[in-house]
Design an enzyme around this catalytic site. Structure first.
Site, PDB file in Angstrom:
ATOM      1  N   THR A  36       4.981  14.403   6.569  1.00  0.00           N
ATOM      2  CA  THR A  36       3.796  14.550   6.126  1.00  0.00           C
ATOM      3  C   THR A  36       2.907  13.936   6.765  1.00  0.00           C
ATOM      4  OG1 THR A  36       3.119  13.084   3.968  1.00  0.00           O
ATOM      5  CG2 THR A  36       5.029  14.906   3.308  1.00  0.00           C
ATOM      6  N   ASP A  57      13.048  17.997   4.256  1.00  0.00           N
ATOM      7  CA  ASP A  57      11.946  17.527   3.500  1.00  0.00           C
ATOM      8  C   ASP A  57      13.320  17.477   2.610  1.00  0.00           C
ATOM      9  OD1 ASP A  57      11.234  18.613   0.490  1.00  0.00           O
ATOM     10  OD2 ASP A  57       9.651  18.882   1.719  1.00  0.00           O
ATOM     11  N   THR A  81       1.990   9.836  -2.744  1.00  0.00           N
ATOM     12  CA  THR A  81       1.732   8.270  -3.307  1.00  0.00           C
ATOM     13  C   THR A  81       0.221   7.976  -3.650  1.00  0.00           C
ATOM     14  OG1 THR A  81       1.608   7.055  -1.141  1.00  0.00           O
ATOM     15  CG2 THR A  81       3.672   7.563  -2.020  1.00  0.00           C
ATOM     16  N   THR A 124       7.136   3.051  -9.328  1.00  0.00           N
ATOM     17  CA  THR A 124       5.927   2.002  -9.315  1.00  0.00           C
ATOM     18  C   THR A 124       5.234   0.921 -10.797  1.00  0.00           C
ATOM     19  OG1 THR A 124       2.890   2.429  -9.710  1.00  0.00           O
ATOM     20  CG2 THR A 124       5.045   4.501  -9.373  1.00  0.00           C
ATOM     21  N   ASP A 125       4.532   0.863 -10.803  1.00  0.00           N
ATOM     22  CA  ASP A 125       4.081   0.034 -12.265  1.00  0.00           C
ATOM     23  C   ASP A 125       3.441   1.038 -13.206  1.00  0.00           C
ATOM     24  OD1 ASP A 125       2.293  -0.606 -10.275  1.00  0.00           O
ATOM     25  OD2 ASP A 125       2.015  -2.383 -10.984  1.00  0.00           O
ATOM     26  N   TYR A 151      -0.506  11.799 -10.526  1.00  0.00           N
ATOM     27  CA  TYR A 151       0.985  10.240  -9.715  1.00  0.00           C
ATOM     28  C   TYR A 151       1.950   9.931 -10.465  1.00  0.00           C
ATOM     29  CZ  TYR A 151       2.954   6.474  -7.531  1.00  0.00           C
ATOM     30  OH  TYR A 151       2.888   5.890  -6.780  1.00  0.00           O
ATOM     31  N   THR A 154       4.710  11.769 -12.888  1.00  0.00           N
ATOM     32  CA  THR A 154       5.501  12.575 -11.659  1.00  0.00           C
ATOM     33  C   THR A 154       6.872  11.616 -11.057  1.00  0.00           C
ATOM     34  OG1 THR A 154       4.166  12.053  -9.148  1.00  0.00           O
ATOM     35  CG2 THR A 154       4.223  14.284 -10.362  1.00  0.00           C
ATOM     36  N   ILE A 192      -6.840  -1.272   1.022  1.00  0.00           N
ATOM     37  CA  ILE A 192      -7.107  -2.685   1.288  1.00  0.00           C
ATOM     38  C   ILE A 192      -7.420  -2.210   2.637  1.00  0.00           C
ATOM     39  CG2 ILE A 192      -5.851  -4.291   2.612  1.00  0.00           C
ATOM     40  CD1 ILE A 192      -5.224  -5.551  -0.123  1.00  0.00           C
ATOM     41  N   LYS A 206     -16.585   0.806   0.614  1.00  0.00           N
ATOM     42  CA  LYS A 206     -16.771   1.494  -0.948  1.00  0.00           C
ATOM     43  C   LYS A 206     -15.850   0.673  -1.532  1.00  0.00           C
ATOM     44  CE  LYS A 206     -18.637   4.798   1.936  1.00  0.00           C
ATOM     45  NZ  LYS A 206     -19.710   4.198   2.512  1.00  0.00           N
ATOM     46  N   LEU A 207     -16.556   0.674  -3.558  1.00  0.00           N
ATOM     47  CA  LEU A 207     -16.261   0.370  -4.050  1.00  0.00           C
ATOM     48  C   LEU A 207     -15.788   1.168  -5.352  1.00  0.00           C
ATOM     49  CD1 LEU A 207     -14.374  -2.178  -5.557  1.00  0.00           C
ATOM     50  CD2 LEU A 207     -16.189  -3.095  -6.637  1.00  0.00           C
TER      51      LEU A 207
HETATM   52  P1  NAD Z   1       3.380   7.023   1.960  1.00  0.00           P
HETATM   53  O1  NAD Z   1       3.346   8.061   0.918  1.00  0.00           O
HETATM   54  O2  NAD Z   1       2.919   5.699   2.418  1.00  0.00           O
HETATM   55  O3  NAD Z   1       4.794   7.065   2.603  1.00  0.00           O
HETATM   56  C1  NAD Z   1       5.282   8.229   1.939  1.00  0.00           C
HETATM   57  C2  NAD Z   1       6.597   8.625   2.711  1.00  0.00           C
HETATM   58  O4  NAD Z   1       7.323   9.696   2.488  1.00  0.00           O
HETATM   59  C3  NAD Z   1       5.999   8.880   4.248  1.00  0.00           C
HETATM   60  O5  NAD Z   1       6.673   9.026   5.382  1.00  0.00           O
HETATM   61  C4  NAD Z   1       6.191  11.225   3.525  1.00  0.00           C
HETATM   62  O6  NAD Z   1       6.700  12.013   5.647  1.00  0.00           O
HETATM   63  C5  NAD Z   1       7.140  10.781   3.090  1.00  0.00           C
HETATM   64  N1  NAD Z   1       7.500  12.199   2.171  1.00  0.00           N
HETATM   65  C6  NAD Z   1       6.827  12.764   1.086  1.00  0.00           C
HETATM   66  N2  NAD Z   1       6.951  13.305   0.834  1.00  0.00           N
HETATM   67  C7  NAD Z   1       8.591  13.718   1.348  1.00  0.00           C
HETATM   68  C8  NAD Z   1       8.836  14.711   1.165  1.00  0.00           C
HETATM   69  N3  NAD Z   1       8.828  15.666   0.069  1.00  0.00           N
HETATM   70  N4  NAD Z   1      10.157  15.012   1.261  1.00  0.00           N
HETATM   71  C9  NAD Z   1      10.532  14.333   2.709  1.00  0.00           C
HETATM   72  N5  NAD Z   1       9.836  13.411   2.975  1.00  0.00           N
HETATM   73  C10 NAD Z   1       9.212  12.943   2.376  1.00  0.00           C
HETATM   74  O7  NAD Z   1       4.035   5.677   0.348  1.00  0.00           O
HETATM   75  P2  NAD Z   1       4.547   4.325   0.207  1.00  0.00           P
HETATM   76  O8  NAD Z   1       3.618   3.945  -0.400  1.00  0.00           O
HETATM   77  O9  NAD Z   1       5.396   3.718   1.742  1.00  0.00           O
HETATM   78  O10 NAD Z   1       5.253   4.388  -0.419  1.00  0.00           O
HETATM   79  C11 NAD Z   1       6.580   4.375  -0.465  1.00  0.00           C
HETATM   80  C12 NAD Z   1       7.194   4.629  -2.450  1.00  0.00           C
HETATM   81  O11 NAD Z   1       7.101   3.129  -2.944  1.00  0.00           O
HETATM   82  C13 NAD Z   1       6.496   5.000  -3.143  1.00  0.00           C
HETATM   83  O12 NAD Z   1       8.334   6.185  -4.034  1.00  0.00           O
HETATM   84  C14 NAD Z   1       5.808   4.587  -4.138  1.00  0.00           C
HETATM   85  O13 NAD Z   1       5.915   5.688  -5.184  1.00  0.00           O
HETATM   86  C15 NAD Z   1       6.595   3.417  -4.420  1.00  0.00           C
HETATM   87  N6  NAD Z   1       5.706   2.612  -4.596  1.00  0.00           N
HETATM   88  C16 NAD Z   1       4.385   2.640  -3.594  1.00  0.00           C
HETATM   89  C17 NAD Z   1       3.409   1.118  -3.788  1.00  0.00           C
HETATM   90  C18 NAD Z   1       2.933   1.147  -3.135  1.00  0.00           C
HETATM   91  O14 NAD Z   1       1.522  -0.010  -3.681  1.00  0.00           O
HETATM   92  N7  NAD Z   1       2.112   1.779  -1.914  1.00  0.00           N
HETATM   93  C19 NAD Z   1       3.769   0.102  -5.203  1.00  0.00           C
HETATM   94  C20 NAD Z   1       4.628   0.532  -5.971  1.00  0.00           C
HETATM   95  C21 NAD Z   1       5.860   1.610  -5.394  1.00  0.00           C
HETATM   96  O1  TDX Z   2     -11.731   3.119  -1.753  1.00  0.00           O
HETATM   97  C1  TDX Z   2     -11.099   2.835  -2.394  1.00  0.00           C
HETATM   98  N1  TDX Z   2     -12.159   2.255  -3.447  1.00  0.00           N
HETATM   99  C2  TDX Z   2     -11.245   1.406  -4.708  1.00  0.00           C
HETATM  100  O2  TDX Z   2     -12.189   0.942  -5.361  1.00  0.00           O
HETATM  101  C3  TDX Z   2      -9.970   3.139  -3.027  1.00  0.00           C
HETATM  102  C4  TDX Z   2      -9.355   3.750  -1.737  1.00  0.00           C
HETATM  103  C5  TDX Z   2      -9.546   2.397  -3.858  1.00  0.00           C
HETATM  104  N2  TDX Z   2      -9.970   1.642  -4.819  1.00  0.00           N
HETATM  105  C6  TDX Z   2      -9.698   1.092  -5.772  1.00  0.00           C
HETATM  106  C7  TDX Z   2      -8.554   1.709  -6.702  1.00  0.00           C
HETATM  107  C8  TDX Z   2      -7.596   1.023  -7.971  1.00  0.00           C
HETATM  108  O3  TDX Z   2      -8.467  -0.194  -8.893  1.00  0.00           O
HETATM  109  O4  TDX Z   2      -8.672   0.179  -5.803  1.00  0.00           O
HETATM  110  C9  TDX Z   2      -7.425  -0.502  -6.164  1.00  0.00           C
HETATM  111  C10 TDX Z   2      -6.746  -0.090  -5.527  1.00  0.00           C
HETATM  112  O5  TDX Z   2      -5.967   1.759  -5.093  1.00  0.00           O
HETATM  113  P1  TDX Z   2      -5.329   2.371  -4.307  1.00  0.00           P
HETATM  114  O6  TDX Z   2      -4.923   1.741  -2.875  1.00  0.00           O
HETATM  115  O7  TDX Z   2      -5.819   3.769  -3.922  1.00  0.00           O
HETATM  116  O8  TDX Z   2      -3.881   2.193  -5.364  1.00  0.00           O
HETATM  117  P2  TDX Z   2      -3.473   2.329  -6.640  1.00  0.00           P
HETATM  118  O9  TDX Z   2      -4.451   3.928  -7.317  1.00  0.00           O
HETATM  119  O10 TDX Z   2      -3.762   1.474  -7.442  1.00  0.00           O
HETATM  120  O11 TDX Z   2      -1.533   2.675  -6.589  1.00  0.00           O
HETATM  121  C11 TDX Z   2      -0.802   2.086  -5.102  1.00  0.00           C
HETATM  122  O12 TDX Z   2      -0.343   1.226  -6.088  1.00  0.00           O
HETATM  123  C12 TDX Z   2       0.469   1.378  -6.994  1.00  0.00           C
HETATM  124  C13 TDX Z   2      -0.451   3.293  -4.355  1.00  0.00           C
HETATM  125  O13 TDX Z   2      -1.027   4.043  -4.018  1.00  0.00           O
HETATM  126  C14 TDX Z   2       0.710   4.047  -4.783  1.00  0.00           C
HETATM  127  O14 TDX Z   2       1.757   4.422  -4.642  1.00  0.00           O
HETATM  128  C15 TDX Z   2       1.087   2.751  -5.795  1.00  0.00           C
HETATM  129  O15 TDX Z   2       2.688   3.345  -6.592  1.00  0.00           O
END
Ligand code: NAD
Ligand code: TDX
Length: 335
Positions: A36, A57, A81, A124-125, A151, A154, A192, A206-207
């Site tokens: 994706t 997929d 995500t 995720t938490d 999100y 699901t 970040i 952007k906050l």
């Molecule tokens: P990401 O969005 O960077 O990567 C997701 C990957 O899944 C991508 O490579 C995408 O192509 C693939 N994907 C999505 N839909 C698909 C489908 N239908 N079939 C096959 N591939 C598909 O996400 P991430 O941040 O690496 O998160 C990975 C996992 O960790 C997720 O399950 C997310 O919920 C969980 N998670 C993420 C965080 C975080 O802070 N990023 C924290 C806790 C848990």
């Molecule tokens: O531009 C921004 N400015 C801002 O203030 C963005 C993109 C986010 N934020 C804030 C929203 C949240 O409080 O920062 C915090 C972190 O935002 P995200 O990076 O979008 O993360 P969050 O919504 O906390 O979710 C992330 O952690 C849990 C991951 O995207 C999820 O996939 C994971 O499950």
């Protein structure tokens, strides 16, 4: 071990696969990823010859069934995500996170009738909803599910499917719910990397809202070391919370990024807040530490952030092509 990694071309999955190839020569990795907007072949380029990457997929039962039948273990990262994307269009989240997890579970169930298949489901938490600011409590395994966003709802649905498949069909699965990850190869839509790349491209960071919202940050390598520990030593049916005591409010993280990038502390814009914005996440990872002996290695957040900034400086060829489209979408949403 033949290991199938779904979502292995995404942020956390690609770091997991790269580390596995470097550190575990006994593991043969197949990645299933539909590539994706969030998936990237380039994130796997330097381990390309050591793995098999299948573009497909996770809702495709035929492809998933065949790959699971050829595997000893599955680590299921694949998901949609980004919370802001879910608010704008929830449909892909239901498709990938709910139907996709169902498809994986059915494949593991059927394959398990003829041989052992181990599944680890990544969550995720955010499934626990949020905590009040200043509340001394943290999420534990027994915190009731109370997701706020399309999100997280699901992801919660997927977790409940996994638990039901363990109980009803004896699927050999573990689950983990981790806090916010940061590190290399994170998509520039996320907090970040968005701010770092805003500075690097001459945009203002952007906050959302006042920035009082708290996230519990963990380096992606620490998340992945916990996943390995659970895959090898976790108790079937158990949920483990993964976190590294990294609570910080968004404003403080923003200011640290600005300081580390030699910008003044107020060099950012406040923008429209996220709808339903969760206030605070905090993880109690005591069972993972005490029962499985896991320890995070990268707990100095400032050092981790400095390394991450350096990585984005040096890898503009990876994120540069994504940046304009992400910022155009944010502008349309006034974020
Ligand atoms: P990401 O969005 O960077 O990567 C997701 C990957 O899944 C991508 O490579 C995408 O192509 C693939 N994907 C999505 N839909 C698909 C489908 N239908 N079939 C096959 N591939 C598909 O996400 P991430 O941040 O690496 O998160 C990975 C996992 O960790 C997720 O399950 C997310 O919920 C969980 N998670 C993420 C965080 C975080 O802070 N990023 C924290 C806790 C848990
Ligand atoms: O531009 C921004 N400015 C801002 O203030 C963005 C993109 C986010 N934020 C804030 C929203 C949240 O409080 O920062 C915090 C972190 O935002 P995200 O990076 O979008 O993360 P969050 O919504 O906390 O979710 C992330 O952690 C849990 C991951 O995207 C999820 O996939 C994971 O499950």
């Amino acid at each position: 071990m033949r290991l199938l990694v779904t979502g292995g071309a995404g942020f956390i999955g690609a770091n997991f696969v790269r580390n596995a190839v470097r550190e575990r020569p006994d593991v043969r990795v197949t990645v299933l990823d539909s590539l994706t907007y969030a998936g990237s072949r380039e994130a796997l380029a330097d381990v390309d010859s050591a793995i098999r990457l299948v573009e497909g997929d996770i809702t495709d039962g035929a492809v998933v069934g065949k790959l699971v039948a050829d595997s000893d273990a599955v680590v299921h990262f694949a998901a949609e995500t980004h919370v802001d994307n879910a608010l704008a269009d929830p449909e892909p989240f239901v498709h990938s996170n709910v139907l996709g997890t169902f498809t994986i579970l059915e494949a593991v169930r059927h394959a398990s009738s003829s041989k052992a298949v181990r599944l680890h489901h990544i969550s995720t938490d955010e499934v626990y909803g949020d905590l009040a600011l200043g509340d001394p409590g943290r999420f534990t395994e027994s915190t009731p599910y109370n997701p706020s966003s399309p999100y997280s709802s699901t992801k919660a649905a997927a977790d409940l499917l996994v638990r039901a498949w363990v109980r009803s069909y004896g699927v050999a699965a573990t689950l983990s719910n981790c806090s916010n990850n940061y590190g290399p190869f994170q998509h520039v839509e996320k907090f970040i990397p968005r701010q770092i790349t805003n500075v690097l491209t001459g945009r203002r960071p952007k906050l959302y809202g006042t920035g009082a919202n708290v996230r519990d940050w963990i380096h992606v390598d620490d998340h992945n070391s916990a996943v390995w520990r659970i895959l090898s030593h976790g108790a079937i049916g158990r949920t483990y919370l993964i976190g590294a005591d990294g609570e910080r409010d968004n404003l403080s993280v923003m200011r640290m990024i600005l300081r580390l990038m030699d910008r003044s502390p107020d060099d950012f814009d406040h923008v429209v807040d996220r709808a339903g914005h969760d206030l605070r996440y905090a993880i109690d990872a005591t069972p993972l530490r005490d029962e499985l002996g896991w320890q995070p290695a990268r707990t100095d957040f400032e050092t981790g952030l400095r390394d991450t900034i350096a990585w984005y400086r040096e890898n503009q060829s990876w994120w540069g092509p994504l940046k304009d489209a992400v910022e155009t979408t944010y502008e349309e949403r006034r974020q």
